[in-house]
Scaffold this motif. Structure first.
Motif, PDB file in Angstrom:
ATOM      1  N   GLU A 116       0.869  -1.180   0.000  1.00  0.00           N
ATOM      2  CA  GLU A 116       0.000   0.000   0.000  1.00  0.00           C
ATOM      3  C   GLU A 116       0.907   1.232   0.000  1.00  0.00           C
ATOM      4  O   GLU A 116       1.481   1.590   1.028  1.00  0.00           O
ATOM      5  CB  GLU A 116      -0.925   0.016   1.221  1.00  0.00           C
ATOM      6  N   VAL A 117       1.034   1.910  -1.136  1.00  0.00           N
ATOM      7  CA  VAL A 117       1.887   3.081  -1.237  1.00  0.00           C
ATOM      8  C   VAL A 117       1.132   4.313  -0.729  1.00  0.00           C
ATOM      9  O   VAL A 117      -0.068   4.470  -0.995  1.00  0.00           O
ATOM     10  CB  VAL A 117       2.374   3.295  -2.686  1.00  0.00           C
ATOM     11  N   GLU A 118       1.836   5.192   0.007  1.00  0.00           N
ATOM     12  CA  GLU A 118       1.147   6.320   0.643  1.00  0.00           C
ATOM     13  C   GLU A 118       2.066   7.535   0.803  1.00  0.00           C
ATOM     14  O   GLU A 118       3.286   7.398   0.932  1.00  0.00           O
ATOM     15  CB  GLU A 118       0.630   5.918   2.030  1.00  0.00           C
ATOM     16  N   LEU A 119       1.454   8.716   0.833  1.00  0.00           N
ATOM     17  CA  LEU A 119       2.115   9.933   1.286  1.00  0.00           C
ATOM     18  C   LEU A 119       2.107   9.932   2.814  1.00  0.00           C
ATOM     19  O   LEU A 119       1.094   9.590   3.433  1.00  0.00           O
ATOM     20  CB  LEU A 119       1.364  11.163   0.771  1.00  0.00           C
ATOM     21  N   VAL A 120       3.233  10.312   3.420  1.00  0.00           N
ATOM     22  CA  VAL A 120       3.333  10.372   4.875  1.00  0.00           C
ATOM     23  C   VAL A 120       3.606  11.812   5.300  1.00  0.00           C
ATOM     24  O   VAL A 120       4.502  12.470   4.745  1.00  0.00           O
ATOM     25  CB  VAL A 120       4.456   9.460   5.402  1.00  0.00           C
ATOM     26  N   ALA A 121       2.853  12.307   6.266  1.00  0.00           N
ATOM     27  CA  ALA A 121       3.064  13.645   6.822  1.00  0.00           C
ATOM     28  C   ALA A 121       3.721  13.519   8.192  1.00  0.00           C
ATOM     29  O   ALA A 121       3.315  12.683   9.007  1.00  0.00           O
ATOM     30  CB  ALA A 121       1.739  14.392   6.946  1.00  0.00           C
ATOM     31  N   ALA A 122       4.747  14.335   8.457  1.00  0.00           N
ATOM     32  CA  ALA A 122       5.475  14.311   9.723  1.00  0.00           C
ATOM     33  C   ALA A 122       5.230  15.619  10.468  1.00  0.00           C
ATOM     34  O   ALA A 122       5.428  16.710   9.908  1.00  0.00           O
ATOM     35  CB  ALA A 122       6.969  14.119   9.460  1.00  0.00           C
ATOM     36  N   LEU A 123       4.799  15.532  11.718  1.00  0.00           N
ATOM     37  CA  LEU A 123       4.397  16.720  12.469  1.00  0.00           C
ATOM     38  C   LEU A 123       5.525  17.273  13.332  1.00  0.00           C
ATOM     39  O   LEU A 123       6.284  16.518  13.951  1.00  0.00           O
ATOM     40  CB  LEU A 123       3.201  16.393  13.372  1.00  0.00           C
ATOM     41  N   LYS A 124       5.605  18.598  13.394  1.00  0.00           N
ATOM     42  CA  LYS A 124       6.586  19.289  14.236  1.00  0.00           C
ATOM     43  C   LYS A 124       5.946  19.829  15.508  1.00  0.00           C
ATOM     44  O   LYS A 124       6.640  20.268  16.431  1.00  0.00           O
ATOM     45  CB  LYS A 124       7.224  20.442  13.468  1.00  0.00           C
ATOM     46  N   SER A 125       4.624  19.817  15.559  1.00  0.00           N
ATOM     47  CA  SER A 125       3.877  20.299  16.721  1.00  0.00           C
ATOM     48  C   SER A 125       2.481  19.696  16.644  1.00  0.00           C
ATOM     49  O   SER A 125       2.172  18.953  15.708  1.00  0.00           O
ATOM     50  CB  SER A 125       3.810  21.836  16.737  1.00  0.00           C
ATOM     51  N   GLY A 126       1.646  20.003  17.610  1.00  0.00           N
ATOM     52  CA  GLY A 126       0.324  19.378  17.611  1.00  0.00           C
ATOM     53  C   GLY A 126      -0.661  20.104  18.497  1.00  0.00           C
ATOM     54  O   GLY A 126      -0.616  21.326  18.638  1.00  0.00           O
TER      55      GLY A 126
END
Length: 265
Positions: A116-126
Motif C-alpha cells: 500500500e503506497v502512501e504519502l506520509v506527513a510528519a508533524l513538528k507540533s500538535g
C-alpha cells in the motif's frame, strides 16, 4: 593570655554547621541521579533530507480507505463512511535511503502479503481540536511510505469482528523514505502517486483523489488524540493493492519526491 576552650554546646553547633555545608556540597550531584532504566530502548528516527539532525518518531497513525476506489475494493461506501484510523508501533519503521533498493523481509504467519503506497506527513507540533485551516502549520515535512499489510490476517480478524492489528502492526510494516521539509517541497494536495512490481504498474492515482486531505486528517485525529511533535500520519493508499512474493522489487513514486524501492526477501 589564658586560652578559652569552646563549650560543649559550641562544639556541637560547629559540627552541625560543618555537616550542613557538606550536605549542601553534594546535594546538586545527588539531585541529578534520579531513577535509571533497567535497560536502554533505542530511539526510532527518520533521516531528514539536507539535515544532519533526524526526526524522532513518537507515534504512527494511519488512515484507512481514504481513496474512493480503494474503499470500494475493500467493501466500503466512500460516500457515507467517516474517517477511521489505526496505529503501528514506532519500531515498525524501516528506513529506505534515496537510490537504495532495501531488502524487506517477508513476514511470518501470512500467505497474502500486500503493498500500500502512501504519502506520509510528519508533524513538528500538535494539539487537540486543531482547525483544518490551521492543521498544515503543524506539518514539518513529507515522505513516501508503504503501509505493508498481512492481508489474510487482517481479513480473518475482521471477519470475526476482532481488532486486526496483527495484520497491520508488525516488524518492518512501516516502510518510509527520508523526510523532506515542507519549507522546500510545499504541501501536497495533488500529484501522481504510483507503485510498480518488477516494472509493472499496480497502483496509480493522484493525491487529489483522497477523500480526506492531510489537513482534514490532522483535524479529525486531534479530536480523538492530543497530537504532538514526532507524530507521523500515513495518509491512505489508492486502489489496486495486491500481493507480493519473495524476489519482487517494488518501486514507489510520488510527484515531487524521490522514488523509493524495496526488494522482498
Amino acid at each position: 593570655m589564658k586560652k578559652i576552650s569552646p563549650t560543649r554546646r559550641e562544639v556541637l553547633a560547629i559540627a552541625a554547621a560543618a555537616s550542613a555545608a557538606s550536605i549542601a556540597d553534594v546535594a546538586p550531584a545527588a539531585a541529578q541521579v534520579g531513577p535509571k532504566p533497567i535497560f536502554q530502548v533505542p530511539m526510532v528516527t527518520i533521516p531528514i533530507v539536507g539535515e544532519t539532525q533526524v526526526f524522532q518518531v513518537r507515534r504512527i497513525y494511519c488512515i484507512g480507505r481514504n481513496y474512493a476506489a480503494h474503499a470500494i475494493e475493500r467493501g466500503s461506501d466512500p460516500n457515507r463512511e467517516p474517517p477511521f484510523f489505526f496505529q503501528k508501533p514506532t519500531d515498525a519503521i524501516q528506513n529506505v535511503a534515496v537510490g537504495e533498493v532495501a531488502d524487506h523481509p517477508y513476514p511470518s504467519l501470512t500467505k497474502n502479503y500486500h503493498h500500500e503506497v502512501e504519502l506520509v506527513a510528519a508533524l513538528k507540533s500538535g494539539g487537540t481540536n486543531i482547525p483544518a485551516d490551521k492543521a498544515l502549520d503543524h506539518v514539518y515535512g513529507y515522505a513516501l511510505g508503504l503501509d505493508m499489510t498481512r492481508r489474510d490476517l487482517q481479513n480473518g480478524m475482521a471477519a470475526e469482528k476482532k481488532p486486526w492489528e496483527i495484520g497491520k502492526s508488525f516488524d518492518h510494516a512501516a516502510v518510509i523514505g527520508p523526510i523532506h521539509p515542507a519549507g522546500k517541497t510545499g504541501h501536497f494536495d495533488k500529484g501522481a502517486i504510483s507503485l510498480s512490481i518488477n516494472g509493472t504498474v499496480k497502483q496509480s492515482s493522484d493525491l487529489s483523489k483522497m477523500i480526506w486531505s492531510v489537513a482534514e486528517q490532522i483535524a479529525k485525529l486531534s479530536e480523538a488524540f492530543e497530537l504532538k511533535a514526532g507524530d507521523i500520519i500515513y495518509s491512505g493508499t489508492p486502489e489496486n493493492v495486491g500481493p507480493v512474493v519473495k524476489g519482487d522489487v517494488l518501486l514507489c513514486k510520488l510527484e515531487g519526491l524521490p522514488d523509493m524501492s524495496i526488494k522482498i526477501v
